[in-house]
Design a protein around this motif. Structure first.
Motif, PDB file in Angstrom:
ATOM      1  N   ASP A 196      15.334 -14.865 -31.026  1.00  0.00           N
ATOM      2  CA  ASP A 196      14.701 -16.184 -31.100  1.00  0.00           C
ATOM      3  C   ASP A 196      15.632 -17.308 -30.647  1.00  0.00           C
ATOM      4  N   HIS A 197      16.782 -16.969 -30.094  1.00  0.00           N
ATOM      5  CA  HIS A 197      17.716 -17.980 -29.588  1.00  0.00           C
ATOM      6  C   HIS A 197      17.357 -18.389 -28.161  1.00  0.00           C
ATOM      7  N   ILE A 198      17.691 -19.635 -27.839  1.00  0.00           N
ATOM      8  CA  ILE A 198      17.679 -20.141 -26.465  1.00  0.00           C
ATOM      9  C   ILE A 198      19.137 -20.303 -26.055  1.00  0.00           C
ATOM     10  N   VAL A 199      19.466 -19.873 -24.835  1.00  0.00           N
ATOM     11  CA  VAL A 199      20.853 -19.852 -24.394  1.00  0.00           C
ATOM     12  C   VAL A 199      21.014 -20.706 -23.141  1.00  0.00           C
ATOM     13  N   ALA A 200      22.066 -21.494 -23.106  1.00  0.00           N
ATOM     14  CA  ALA A 200      22.473 -22.236 -21.913  1.00  0.00           C
ATOM     15  C   ALA A 200      23.830 -21.712 -21.482  1.00  0.00           C
ATOM     16  N   ASP A 248       7.847 -29.027 -30.344  1.00  0.00           N
ATOM     17  CA  ASP A 248       7.004 -28.245 -31.259  1.00  0.00           C
ATOM     18  C   ASP A 248       7.418 -26.778 -31.275  1.00  0.00           C
ATOM     19  N   GLU A 249       7.746 -26.221 -30.109  1.00  0.00           N
ATOM     20  CA  GLU A 249       8.190 -24.832 -30.058  1.00  0.00           C
ATOM     21  C   GLU A 249       9.505 -24.645 -30.812  1.00  0.00           C
ATOM     22  N   ALA A 250      10.417 -25.602 -30.654  1.00  0.00           N
ATOM     23  CA  ALA A 250      11.693 -25.509 -31.363  1.00  0.00           C
ATOM     24  C   ALA A 250      11.484 -25.598 -32.871  1.00  0.00           C
ATOM     25  N   ARG A 251      10.607 -26.520 -33.317  1.00  0.00           N
ATOM     26  CA  ARG A 251      10.366 -26.665 -34.761  1.00  0.00           C
ATOM     27  C   ARG A 251       9.680 -25.418 -35.321  1.00  0.00           C
ATOM     28  N   ALA A 252       8.805 -24.824 -34.539  1.00  0.00           N
ATOM     29  CA  ALA A 252       8.151 -23.594 -34.991  1.00  0.00           C
ATOM     30  C   ALA A 252       9.169 -22.467 -35.138  1.00  0.00           C
ATOM     31  N   MET A 253      10.114 -22.398 -34.228  1.00  0.00           N
ATOM     32  CA  MET A 253      11.146 -21.365 -34.308  1.00  0.00           C
ATOM     33  C   MET A 253      12.029 -21.593 -35.533  1.00  0.00           C
ATOM     34  N   ILE A 254      12.310 -22.874 -35.829  1.00  0.00           N
ATOM     35  CA  ILE A 254      13.125 -23.202 -36.993  1.00  0.00           C
ATOM     36  C   ILE A 254      12.397 -22.803 -38.282  1.00  0.00           C
ATOM     37  N   ALA A 255      11.088 -23.046 -38.307  1.00  0.00           N
ATOM     38  CA  ALA A 255      10.310 -22.773 -39.520  1.00  0.00           C
ATOM     39  C   ALA A 255      10.112 -21.280 -39.759  1.00  0.00           C
ATOM     40  N   ALA A 256      10.156 -20.476 -38.709  1.00  0.00           N
ATOM     41  CA  ALA A 256       9.919 -19.036 -38.855  1.00  0.00           C
ATOM     42  C   ALA A 256      11.153 -18.349 -39.428  1.00  0.00           C
ATOM     43  N   ARG A 273      17.421 -23.433 -32.498  1.00  0.00           N
ATOM     44  CA  ARG A 273      16.990 -24.806 -32.768  1.00  0.00           C
ATOM     45  C   ARG A 273      16.927 -25.643 -31.494  1.00  0.00           C
ATOM     46  N   PHE A 274      17.114 -25.035 -30.336  1.00  0.00           N
ATOM     47  CA  PHE A 274      17.216 -25.815 -29.108  1.00  0.00           C
ATOM     48  C   PHE A 274      15.857 -26.281 -28.579  1.00  0.00           C
ATOM     49  N   ILE A 275      15.782 -27.579 -28.271  1.00  0.00           N
ATOM     50  CA  ILE A 275      14.802 -28.143 -27.342  1.00  0.00           C
ATOM     51  C   ILE A 275      15.479 -28.142 -25.975  1.00  0.00           C
ATOM     52  N   TRP A 276      14.703 -27.932 -24.928  1.00  0.00           N
ATOM     53  CA  TRP A 276      15.290 -27.802 -23.581  1.00  0.00           C
ATOM     54  C   TRP A 276      14.441 -28.614 -22.623  1.00  0.00           C
ATOM     55  N   ASP A 277      15.078 -29.570 -21.917  1.00  0.00           N
ATOM     56  CA  ASP A 277      14.359 -30.272 -20.850  1.00  0.00           C
ATOM     57  C   ASP A 277      15.159 -30.206 -19.560  1.00  0.00           C
ATOM     58  N   ALA A 278      14.474 -30.429 -18.437  1.00  0.00           N
ATOM     59  CA  ALA A 278      15.129 -30.268 -17.141  1.00  0.00           C
ATOM     60  C   ALA A 278      14.397 -31.051 -16.076  1.00  0.00           C
ATOM     61  N   SER A 299      19.157 -30.355 -20.221  1.00  0.00           N
ATOM     62  CA  SER A 299      19.728 -30.744 -21.509  1.00  0.00           C
ATOM     63  C   SER A 299      19.173 -29.851 -22.607  1.00  0.00           C
ATOM     64  N   PHE A 300      20.047 -29.453 -23.533  1.00  0.00           N
ATOM     65  CA  PHE A 300      19.691 -28.629 -24.690  1.00  0.00           C
ATOM     66  C   PHE A 300      20.134 -29.373 -25.941  1.00  0.00           C
ATOM     67  N   TYR A 301      19.232 -29.530 -26.917  1.00  0.00           N
ATOM     68  CA  TYR A 301      19.568 -30.300 -28.109  1.00  0.00           C
ATOM     69  C   TYR A 301      18.621 -29.917 -29.244  1.00  0.00           C
ATOM     70  N   PRO A 302      19.086 -30.044 -30.483  1.00  0.00           N
ATOM     71  CA  PRO A 302      18.213 -29.772 -31.625  1.00  0.00           C
ATOM     72  C   PRO A 302      17.289 -30.954 -31.874  1.00  0.00           C
ATOM     73  N   PRO A 303      16.303 -30.812 -32.748  1.00  0.00           N
ATOM     74  CA  PRO A 303      15.415 -31.953 -33.039  1.00  0.00           C
ATOM     75  C   PRO A 303      16.177 -33.193 -33.493  1.00  0.00           C
TER      76      PRO A 303
END
Length: 700
Positions: free
Chosen positions: A253-257, A293-301, A327-332, A360-364
């Motif tokens: 469930d991790h996102i990697v940069a 929302d995807e990052a928060r859902a991953m955190i909650a699971a 916990r990563f949000i990812w934009d590009a 960019s990768f960052y938590p909520p």
């Protein structure tokens, strides 16, 4: 006896008694003395022009790395296959590798040479940091060092360095492949130390920024041989270029940069995420690849025990770092790779065909600040830096909101700290702090990740040059951007302060580190650009340096010589004053004198004399003496011609003398009109009190 004894002592103090003067003259410092005696002798490797020589060489190291991040134990296990190419003219009987995780060991030089904190100003946070640092040790274990056939290679660990002994010398031009296995426990960044580690959140999840994490080949070069100074934390590193294939196994469930381009998006991203990533390449503004929302859902699971392997490839880089979290949000968004007009230079000729992906990768906790500014700041940095150096050559440029102190850079990726307030607001300091640190850390891709200077030795060659370009990029962001460095007034207090060392000081020995290695060289280059050379000359020379030394390893002399070579200006006085001394700028106007040309024309000069006498101040004594009774008034017979004569009267003899002068000038082919024009000259007398030679600008 006493007199003779004193005479001998005095003579001994100022010179030898026999055959020498009794007093020696003090040595006058020559501010314009040439630098050749201080700079290394040019040769086939490094030329007198500052360019790489025809026999320039540098080593190369390619890596294939398989590593696993264990989130339950916060540990890392890996194995690297390293292919080392000996391009030097020397046969090598052993190799040196960097083991930076040992920086945290209790017997590491970084700890045994560390000064005590100021206990008079000791906070609970500093106490927690100190206690954590005392308790933590990375416990680095080297599991095996083997050659390509699997045979063990003898190795010796010397704190943060490891020597691998070879069964036979590695000949010039030869290649060696060997493997190293290792494991160690990552550090909790609440301890505050280092450029790597993890952040523990209240929800139990973690955010990892992992750097300096694998055995890295130390540099073997023409100036230092093996660069194996112990890693103390301040002097960063210098490394060899190579290609990296890195396979990172992390919780599913991790996102990697990572530093390189992702090779298997089909295996680690969902179909919508892959589509968004494709769309981001041509987007006009950042696109969420992993949405909030995807990052928060991953955190909650519930955290999964399954794993995924992310595969990255990075070409012609000197290092590899990565970040991993659920916990990563990812934009590009895509950034143009043609920010500067096409060039025939080798450094700019092999550009990627597709846009550079700024990501960019960052938590909520990073929103709303990071989603608004981080990726835009990346694109802006690439645009400005490419204009003044060379186009960005890598496929990705990434900014990660991680737990590092301020910011830290690696090829293609950097870790940056600023976040908004917990209530979702942010201050101006947080906003500009984020923009500036992203510009600075992304800018490090140019210096020193591509222009590969030796940070272990000379911090200013990357931090100073990068800070200089950072200010240019900041000022291109918006009007009146609050840049912290670059303007001379911002370092006036430092320049006159005590406890200074020259810029040309080894990284570990610098006093007042930020001012010395960042602000002072950035200010020096700003002055060189704006006042000494002008922008056109400076920009051409600076770009010449960047392109000459892209993907090579320059040293200070290469920079100094290139700047003079490309401008045609002798700048030894500038380098000597700013980089080799602690002199400061303190220039005094001692006198301003007005000189008026003597025209020799009696009509002009007598009128001028009359005006000067009229304007001449009258002293108090003269005023009082004027009212005294005069004898000539009581005895008029004492008056004669001179009592009524106007001393400023032009006599015929005066006119005749001037006429003769005009004739003489005409005979010597000098225009007599020069005499009839009133000319004034101001002589300004300056004193250099601070010692630093600098131009003086007058507005007249």
């Amino acid at each position: 006896m006493h007199f003779l004894r004193l005479a001998v002592l005095a003579a001994t103090a100022f010179g030898t008694v026999l055959g020498q003067p009794y007093a020696t003259k003090p040595l006058q410092p020559d501010k314009f003395r040439q630098l050749e005696e201080l700079l290394p002798t040019p040769g086939e490797q490094r030329t007198a022009s500052g360019a790489p020589g025809h026999a320039y060489w540098q080593q190369r190291a390619d890596y294939v790395i398989d590593a696993t991040l264990d989130d339950a134990t916060q540990s890392l296990t890996g194995r690297a296959s390293i292919t080392y190419r000996n391009a030097s003219p020397d046969a090598l009987t052993y190799l040196w590798l960097q083991l930076d995780p040992n920086h945290f060991e209790h017997n590491a030089d970084a700890r045994t040479t560390e000064a005590a904190p100021d206990f008079k100003k000791f906070s609970y946070q500093e106490l927690q940091t100190l206690l954590y640092e005392e308790a933590y040790a990375s416990d680095l274990k080297i599991s095996a060092v083997t050659d390509a056939a699997g045979a063990p290679l003898p190795h010796t660990i010397v704190k943060t360095m490891m020597r691998v002994d070879l069964p036979q010398p590695l000949a010039p031009g030869a290649t060696l492949t060997f493997s190293v296995g290792w494991s160690y426990k990552l550090n909790d960044k609440k301890g505050g130390s280092g450029r790597t580690g993890f952040e523990q959140f209240k929800d139990g999840h973690r955010l990892y920024v992992v750097a300096q994490w694998y055995p890295r080949m130390a540099v073997y070069g023409d100036t230092t041989g093996w660069q194996h100074k112990q890693y103390l934390g301040r002097g960063e590193f210098t490394l060899e270029f190579g290609n990296y294939e890195v396979n990172l196994t992390v919780p599913a469930d991790h996102i990697v940069a990572g530093s390189g381009a992702l090779q298997n998006p089909e295996q680690v991203l969902t179909a919508p995420q892959r589509e968004r990533l494709r769309d981001a390449a041509t987007a006009k503004s950042p696109v969420f690849i992993v949405t909030p929302d995807e990052a928060r859902a991953m955190i909650a699971a519930r955290a999964t025990t399954k794993q995924k392997t992310w595969r990255f490839r990075a070409e012609n880089v000197r290092d590899f770092a990565f970040a991993s979290s659920r916990r990563f949000i990812w934009d590009a968004m895509g950034a143009p790779n043609h920010a500067y007009p096409p060039s025939t230079d080798a450094a700019a000729s092999d550009l990627p065909a597709t846009p550079v992906m700024a990501m960019s990768f960052y938590p909520p906790e990073g929103m709303p600040l990071w989603d608004k500014y981080s990726t835009h700041a990346i694109v802006h940095t690439l645009d400005v830096y490419s204009k003044y150096s060379f186009p960005y050559p890598y496929p990705c440029a990434i900014s990660v909101n991680g737990p590092v102190g301020g910011g830290m850079e690696y090829p293609g990726i950097c870790f940056n700290r600023p976040r908004p307030e917990p209530d979702g607001t942010y201050t101006a300091r947080q906003k500009y702090g984020l923009i500036s640190v992203v510009i600075h850390e992304v800018g490090h891709n140019y210096f020193p990740m591509i222009v590969n200077s030796d940070e272990r030795q000379w911090t200013w060659m990357d931090e100073g040059l990068n800070s200089f370009l950072q200010v240019i990029a900041e000022q291109a962001w918006e009007k009146d951007y609050p840049s912290r460095r670059g303007e001379p007034r911002d370092i006036a207090d430092y320049m006159t302060s005590a406890n200074q060392v020259p810029i040309m000081t080894n990284s570990e020995s610098i006093a007042q580190f930020g001012a010395n290695a960042y602000a002072k060289p950035a200010t020096a280059l700003n002055i060189l650009r704006e006042t000494v050379l002008g922008r056109e000359l400076f920009d051409h020379a600076f770009q010449t340096y960047a392109r000459r030394w892209a993907f090579k390893r320059p040293y200070p002399a290469d920079f100094f010589r290139t700047m003079e070579d490309a401008t045609g200006v002798d700048l030894d006085w500038f380098w000597r004053g700013w980089f080799y001394t602690i002199d400061h700028v303190d220039l005094s106007i001692e006198n301003v004198r007005l000189y008026t040309l003597d025209t020799r024309d009696p009509e002009i000069e007598r009128a001028r004399d009359r005006a000067e006498k009229k304007d001449k101040p009258v002293t108090l004594a003269a005023q009082r003496n004027a009212g005294l009774p005069k004898r000539v008034d009581a005895f008029p017979e004492l008056k004669d011609f001179y009592n009524s004569f106007d001393e400023f009267t032009v006599l015929p003899s005066d006119r005749e003398k001037f006429k003769k002068l005009v004739a003489e000038l005409e005979q010597e082919e000098i225009d007599p009109a020069l005499l009839r024009t009133e000319r004034r000259f101001y002589a300004v007398e300056l004193a250099n009190l601070g010692g630093l030679v600098m131009p003086v600008i007058f507005k007249v």
